[in-house]
Design an enzyme around this catalytic site. Structure first.
Site, PDB file in Angstrom:
ATOM      1  N   ARG A 182      -8.401  21.602  44.605  1.00 21.94           N
ATOM      2  CA  ARG A 182      -7.860  20.250  44.373  1.00 21.94           C
ATOM      3  C   ARG A 182      -6.400  20.327  43.952  1.00 21.94           C
ATOM      4  NH1 ARG A 182     -11.596  16.578  40.686  1.00 21.94           N
ATOM      5  NH2 ARG A 182     -10.244  14.933  41.494  1.00 21.94           N
ATOM      6  N   CYS A 237      -5.971  16.027  34.534  1.00 17.94           N
ATOM      7  CA  CYS A 237      -7.037  16.433  35.457  1.00 17.94           C
ATOM      8  C   CYS A 237      -7.121  15.352  36.520  1.00 17.94           C
ATOM      9  CB  CYS A 237      -8.348  16.629  34.703  1.00 17.94           C
ATOM     10  SG  CYS A 237      -8.863  15.179  33.745  1.00 17.94           S
TER      11      CYS A 237
END
Length: 278
Positions: A182, A237
Site C-alpha cells: 500500500r 496510516c
C-alpha cells in the site's frame, strides 16, 4: 516509557479482575464487517469488560475531508467513557482487541489525547487470553458511573495543512504505517487512490507484534533507530487507526511527542481526487 507502563500480561490482568479501580474495554472490530466486534463481544469477552465500537464510539461521522475515521466529538466520547465507569486520571483502563492492537491502540491514543494517562494494552489480546485458559463470559457488566472530563492535548494531532507545511523540513520524518504494497502504491484495498505521502518512510504497524499478538518488547528501540534523532515525527496510516500501533511502538522505544496525522491517507487522497476532477 517501559513496557510495564504500557502493556500488561494476561496473568497480571487475571490477578486484577476484581480491582474496583480498573475498567476493561473490549475494542474488537473488523473493517470488513463492522458488526462483527459487537457480536463477538456479546458471545464472549473478558469478565467485566465493556465494549467500545471503533466507528460508533471511537470515531465521528465521515465528512467530505478528514478521513474515514475522524476523531470522536470530545463531549460524546467523554459521556460514553463516564457511562462505563472511567474517571479522568484515576481509573486504570485496560484495552484489548483481537487484531494485534489495531483497534485497542486507537483507544489508548485517544485517552491520552484527551488527557487520561492511566491506560494500558493487554498483551496478546483476546485470543491469547482465551488460549491461556483465563475466564471468559457472555454476561454483560453492570453499569458503573465515572466522571470523565476531556483535556485535549492538541499537540499530539496534526491536520493535512500541518503535514504539507512540515513534511519536507529538515528534522521532520513522516511515517507511513501501512503494509509495504500500500505504501508503494502497488495495491489499495480501501481508499480510491493508491500511493503514499511524498517523502514518507515505511514502518508497517504489523511489525510491532508477533503474529500471536504479543508485543516484541526487546525490538522496539532498534526498530526506530534510523529516525530516533528526528526533531519531529508525524505518523499516519489509512485512516488514523493502525498508526496508533506505531505511536505505541515509539513510546515503547522511548521516543515521545510523535504526532498522529488523524485523517491519514484517506484524508490526503480526498484532496487528490478533487485535483483530478479539475
Amino acid at each position: 516509557m517501559t513496557a510495564s507502563q504500557l502493556i500488561v500480561s494476561p496473568d497480571w490482568l487475571a490477578n486484577h479482575l476484581q480491582d474496583p479501580n480498573i475498567i476493561i474495554v473490549d475494542c474488537r472490530f473488523s473493517l470488513a464487517n463492522p458488526q462483527l466486534g459487537q457480536q463477538q463481544y456479546q458471545e464472549s469477552h473478558i469478565p467485566g469488560a465493556y465494549y467500545l465500537d471503533l466507528e460508533q464510539d471511537l470515531s465521528s461521522p465521515i465528512q467530505k475531508h478528514g478521513g474515514r475515521h475522524p476523531l470522536p466529538e470530545p463531549e460524546k466520547l467523554a459521556q460514553k467513557l463516564s457511562e462505563i465507569g472511567i474517571t479522568s486520571q484515576q481509573t486504570l483502563v485496560v484495552a484489548y482487541d483481537d487484531s494485534r492492537f489495531a483497534f485497542a491502540s486507537r483507544l489508548w491514543w485517544l485517552l491520552r489525547y484527551y488527557g487520561h494517562q492511566p491506560v494500558v494494552l493487554l498483551d496478546g489480546g483476546f485470543s491469547q487470553w482465551k488460549n491461556l485458559g483465563y475466564p471468559i463470559t457472555s454476561e454483560l457488566p453492570h453499569t458503573k458511573l465515572g466522571q470523565f472530563t476531556p483535556k485535549i492535548h492538541s499537540e499530539m494531532w496534526v491536520d493535512i495543512e500541518t503535514v504539507k507545511a512540515r513534511k519536507d523540513l529538515p528534522g521532520v520524518v513522516v511515517v507511513d504505517s501501512r503494509e509495504p504494497d500500500r505504501y508503494l502504491g502497488k495495491t489499495e484495498p480501501i481508499d480510491p487512490i493508491a500511493g503514499s505521502i511524498p517523502g514518507a518512510v515505511n514502518y508497517p504497524w504489523q511489525e510491532v507484534t508477533e503474529p500471536t499478538g504479543f508485543v516484541k518488547v526487546n525490538e522496539q528501540s532498534q526498530r526506530w533507530e534510523p529516525i530516533q534523532t528526528a526533531e519531529e515525527i508525524i505518523v499516519y496510516c489509512g485512516s488514523g487507526v493502525t498508526a496508533c500501533v506505531n505511536l505505541l511502538s515509539l513510546e515503547l522505544a522511548g521516543i515521545h511527542q510523535a504526532k498522529l496525522y488523524g485523517g491519514s491517507w484517506s484524508d490526503w487522497c480526498s484532496y487528490l481526487i478533487e485535483e483530478q476532477k479539475k
